[in-house]
Design an enzyme around this catalytic site. Structure first.
Site, PDB file in Angstrom:
ATOM      1  N   ILE A  18       0.799  -1.231   0.000  1.00 53.25           N
ATOM      2  CA  ILE A  18       0.000   0.000   0.000  1.00 53.25           C
ATOM      3  C   ILE A  18       0.828   1.274   0.000  1.00 53.25           C
ATOM      4  O   ILE A  18       0.273   2.368  -0.072  1.00 53.25           O
ATOM      5  CB  ILE A  18      -0.973   0.033   1.202  1.00 53.25           C
ATOM      6  N   GLY A  19       2.163   1.189   0.093  1.00 54.86           N
ATOM      7  CA  GLY A  19       2.943   2.422   0.089  1.00 54.86           C
ATOM      8  C   GLY A  19       4.431   2.164   0.187  1.00 54.86           C
ATOM      9  O   GLY A  19       4.874   1.057   0.523  1.00 54.86           O
ATOM     10  N   GLY A  21       8.328   4.299   1.239  1.00 56.54           N
ATOM     11  CA  GLY A  21       9.004   5.474   1.761  1.00 56.54           C
ATOM     12  C   GLY A  21      10.458   5.465   1.346  1.00 56.54           C
ATOM     13  O   GLY A  21      10.873   4.718   0.447  1.00 56.54           O
ATOM     14  N   ALA A  24      11.702   2.101   3.400  1.00 57.96           N
ATOM     15  CA  ALA A  24      10.817   1.006   3.793  1.00 57.96           C
ATOM     16  C   ALA A  24       9.616   0.925   2.860  1.00 57.96           C
ATOM     17  O   ALA A  24       9.257   1.888   2.189  1.00 57.96           O
ATOM     18  CB  ALA A  24      10.343   1.197   5.234  1.00 57.96           C
ATOM     19  N   ASP A 135      10.861  15.764  13.266  1.00 63.69           N
ATOM     20  CA  ASP A 135      10.619  15.803  11.818  1.00 63.69           C
ATOM     21  C   ASP A 135       9.151  16.141  11.541  1.00 63.69           C
ATOM     22  O   ASP A 135       8.504  15.519  10.698  1.00 63.69           O
ATOM     23  CB  ASP A 135      10.989  14.466  11.178  1.00 63.69           C
TER      24      ASP A 135
END
Length: 697
Positions: A18-19, A21, A24, A135
């Protein structure tokens, strides 16, 4: 990529990707132990041998495992198996705040304040556990369809243990605090600075500092002042602007000292729009930030240029969302990863620095020479020395100050130029269509900025020249007021007071309260003729949706179906029914197809299955005869009374003493309390309680 169907930790079955980065990938998975969907974040295999990255990855789980707050994405578990480092977290719905701003533009004031309070509440929960995010940025904040905020990605978070923290790890440079940009000190107040930049972007649709490379942007955070957001959008409340400016002060001790203080001030934005309650802390430099050598500055440059972004919070977005289009995927790409400085540019900067150093050295030598009279220029020494000293003193004490835009309407060109020059502003003149540019009767009929707006000295301001109109005629020129966030009645009153007509349009809004102005046309500050029609759009409140059909669904599926369209599950009750299976919805409180406001609760009735039916049997035995032995006769009746109704169960008009003892059996559909009344010749003679025996049909 991990194979679909892989089971980690003996319980997390990988269902779909689903995604992704920076380091990861994220998958939707099912936890078989608790029977729920989760997000599993998996470190890419090429980084398994990179100990610092592995440590940073596992640190995310360790940092937030103890946090449980509605505005923070919860961490459930972590582990290492088959060469796979993974973190199990809450499967949160929605899009990133960054994409939300790109898609919808600057947020309304109410939405900005609401989102800011939720983000600050989540940050405060982390700070109370001595965890600094380090962050904070829109890419690390999720916005659900219902407006729920989740702070995610604590991948570079640090645990605060009383003393300050030193680390070379940097967050996204556009949201970086000055102390982080210097490469050293950071604490809870660094998160507040980054949140202030984020609030600025929500309110204006842009970040305050941007540049060609990370070093340039970092230096802006350290040295440059932020342009007040009201310079771009005067409709932003003064109170919100003061809060943003306090969050983004250069020195940590001048900012809010805790996120809780920030939340308290945000809650007062609308009740006290002038912002008098925003207290600016006195400057007492308790920061351990220290001056850096040239070698250290070069290290900061390298750290800023080489640092990669933290993981994308889209990793944990709701998997049920439809696949994104190519356009959506394109705008989602994180453009915050800046390239390192071009070597040619670095050489140019170095050259400029050397030239500036030479000029500065010459100036110092000149000043020393004139002050000691080593250099003597007849007739000019005194004047030039005085001028140089004044210039030096002015340069050393100069601070950036803003000037207020005056009202130049109806002034001639010469008058407007004189007033602008006095304020160190530059006038750029345009002309209305059809006018003679040499006509001495021309006056300013429109100005780019409204009266009172804050501008930097030297700003160019566009002024439009045209012919004066008689103030008593219908063609009188009028400045349209800014009406956004006014109530309907107040907006109409303001326009009618100026002699303007009003056209009202109504529209639903999930962010603007019912009865308030959402937008206007033309916008505030425009110059129009008297009698011109101004169109205002007024909020009807939250938008409406159609209630879906829930019949035959389980409670869990029914709740998910309601949430999908922005509704909530209301009261849940149970009843017998043979129409649907056990555990399925047999009835809903609001019929399907009904239009209701978003957020409305819909009650449901869950089936207990088909109910068994019973009837009830009873009997009465009367042994004593009401008649004598001499052949006396009469009428005998037995009447059953139950729940306010009566029924004759026995009648004999020629009863004698031989009729007794009398035994009578009878039935009823109800097992409620009942009484048998014996009537003799129409008169009540005795009463008997009934004991029921339930018999299945």
């Amino acid at each position: 990529m991990v194979q679909i169907g892989t089971v980690l930790g003996g319980r997390y079955e990988i269902l779909e990707h689903i995604g992704s980065g920076g380091m990861a990938d994220v998958y939707k998975a099912r936890c078989h132990k608790l029977n729920r969907y989760v997000a599993v974040k998996i470190l890419r295999s090429e980084y398994n041998d990179d100990e610092p990255l592995v440590h940073r990855f596992t640190k995310e789980a360790q940092s937030t495992a103890g946090l449980n707050h509605p505005n923070i994405v919860n961490i459930y578990d972590s582990g290492y198996e088959w060469g796979i480092h993974y973190i199990v977290m809450e499967l949160a719905e929605g899009m990133t705040l960054k994409r939300y701003i790109r898609r919808y533009g600057r947020l309304s004031v109410r939405e900005t304040v609401d989102f800011s309070i939720q983000i600050a509440s989540g940050i405060q929960a982390a700070h109370e556990h001595h965890i600094i995010h380090r962050d904070i940025k829109p890419q690390n904040i999720l916005v659900s369809d219902s407006g729920k905020i989740k702070v995610t990605d604590f991948g570079i978070a640090k645990a605060a243990t009383g003393d300050t923290i030193a680390s070379s790890t940097m967050g996204s440079v556009r949201y970086l605090s000055p102390e982080q940009a210097r490469g050293g000190y950071s604490d809870e107040r660094s998160d507040i600075y980054s949140l202030g930049i984020t609030i600025y972007e929500m309110a204006t649709g842009k970040v305050p500092f941007d540049g060609e490379n990370t070093v340039a942007i970092a230096l802006m955070h350290i040295k440059d002042e932020i342009t007040p957001p009201r310079c771009y959008f005067p409709d932003i409340p003064v109170s919100l602007e003061k809060i943003i400016l306090k969050c983004t002060m250069k020195h940590p001790e001048e900012r809010y000292q805790s996120a809780a203080e920030l939340v308290e001030d945000l809650k007062k934005v609308f009740s006290c729009p002038d912002g008098n309650y925003v207290y600016m802390n006195p400057l007492v430099d308790d920061s351990p930030t220290k001056a850096r050598s040239r070698e250290e500055i070069e290290e900061i440059k390298k750290s800023l240029s080489d640092h990669g972004e933290a993981g994308n919070p889209e990793e944990v977005k709701l998997a049920e969302k439809r696949p994104e289009s190519e356009e959506d995927q394109k705008i989602e790409e994180d453009y915050d990863d800046d390239a390192s400085m071009n070597p040619k540019m670095e050489k140019m900067i170095m050259g400029i620095t050397i030239v500036f150093g030479i000029l500065l050295g010459c100036l110092v030598i000149y000043l020393v020479g004139t002050s000691t009279k080593l250099f003597h220029f007849p007739g000019k020494a005194t004047t030039e020395s005085t001028t140089t000293e004044n210039t030096t003193e002015a340069a050393s004490t100069e601070e950036t100050e803003y000037v207020q835009m005056p009202n130049l309407l109806k002034l001639t060109r010469a008058e407007a130029e004189a007033e602008m020059k006095a304020l160190s502003l530059e006038a750029v003149f345009e002309y209305e269509k059809g006018v003679d540019q040499n006509d001495p009767a021309l006056i300013v009929v429109k100005q780019q900025y409204q009266k009172g707006e804050s501008l930097l000295p030297g700003t160019e301001v566009e002024l439009t020249l045209g012919l004066d109109e008689d103030a008593t005629t219908e063609n009188q020129r009028i400045e349209v007021p800014a009406l956004v966030n006014y109530t309907e009645d107040k907006a109409v009153e303001e326009l009618e007071k100026l002699g303007l007509n009003v056209k009202k349009i109504y529209a639903n809004s999930d962010t603007v309260e019912q009865g308030y102005v959402i937008r206007q046309s033309p916008k505030g500050g425009s110059i129009v003729d008297k009698g011109f029609t101004i169109t205002i759009t007024i909020s009807r409140g939250v938008s409406q949706v159609l209630v879906p059909s829930l019949s035959g669904l389980t409670q869990e599926v029914a709740e998910r179906e309601l949430n999908r369209v922005g509704l909530k599950l209301g009261q849940v009750t149970s009843d017998y029914s043979g129409l649907v299976g056990v555990g399925e919805v047999v009835k809903q409180g609001i019929p399907s197809g009904t239009a209701v406001d978003k957020g409305t609760e819909v009650s449901i009735v869950i089936s207990l299955g088909e109910q068994e039916t019973y009837h009830y049997e009873g009997s009465v035995s009367i042994t004593d005869s009401p008649f004598g032995e001499d052949g006396e006769t009469g009428t005998v009746e037995l009447v059953l009374e139950q729940n306010g109704s009566s029924k004759t169960i026995y009648s004999n008009r020629k009863a004698t003493s031989g009729t007794f003892p009398l035994n009578v059996d009878f039935e009823s559909k109800s097992g409620d309390d009942a009484t048998i009344i014996l009537y003799v010749n129409g008169t009540e003679y005795d009463r008997y309680d009934v004991e029921w025996n339930a018999v299945a049909d």
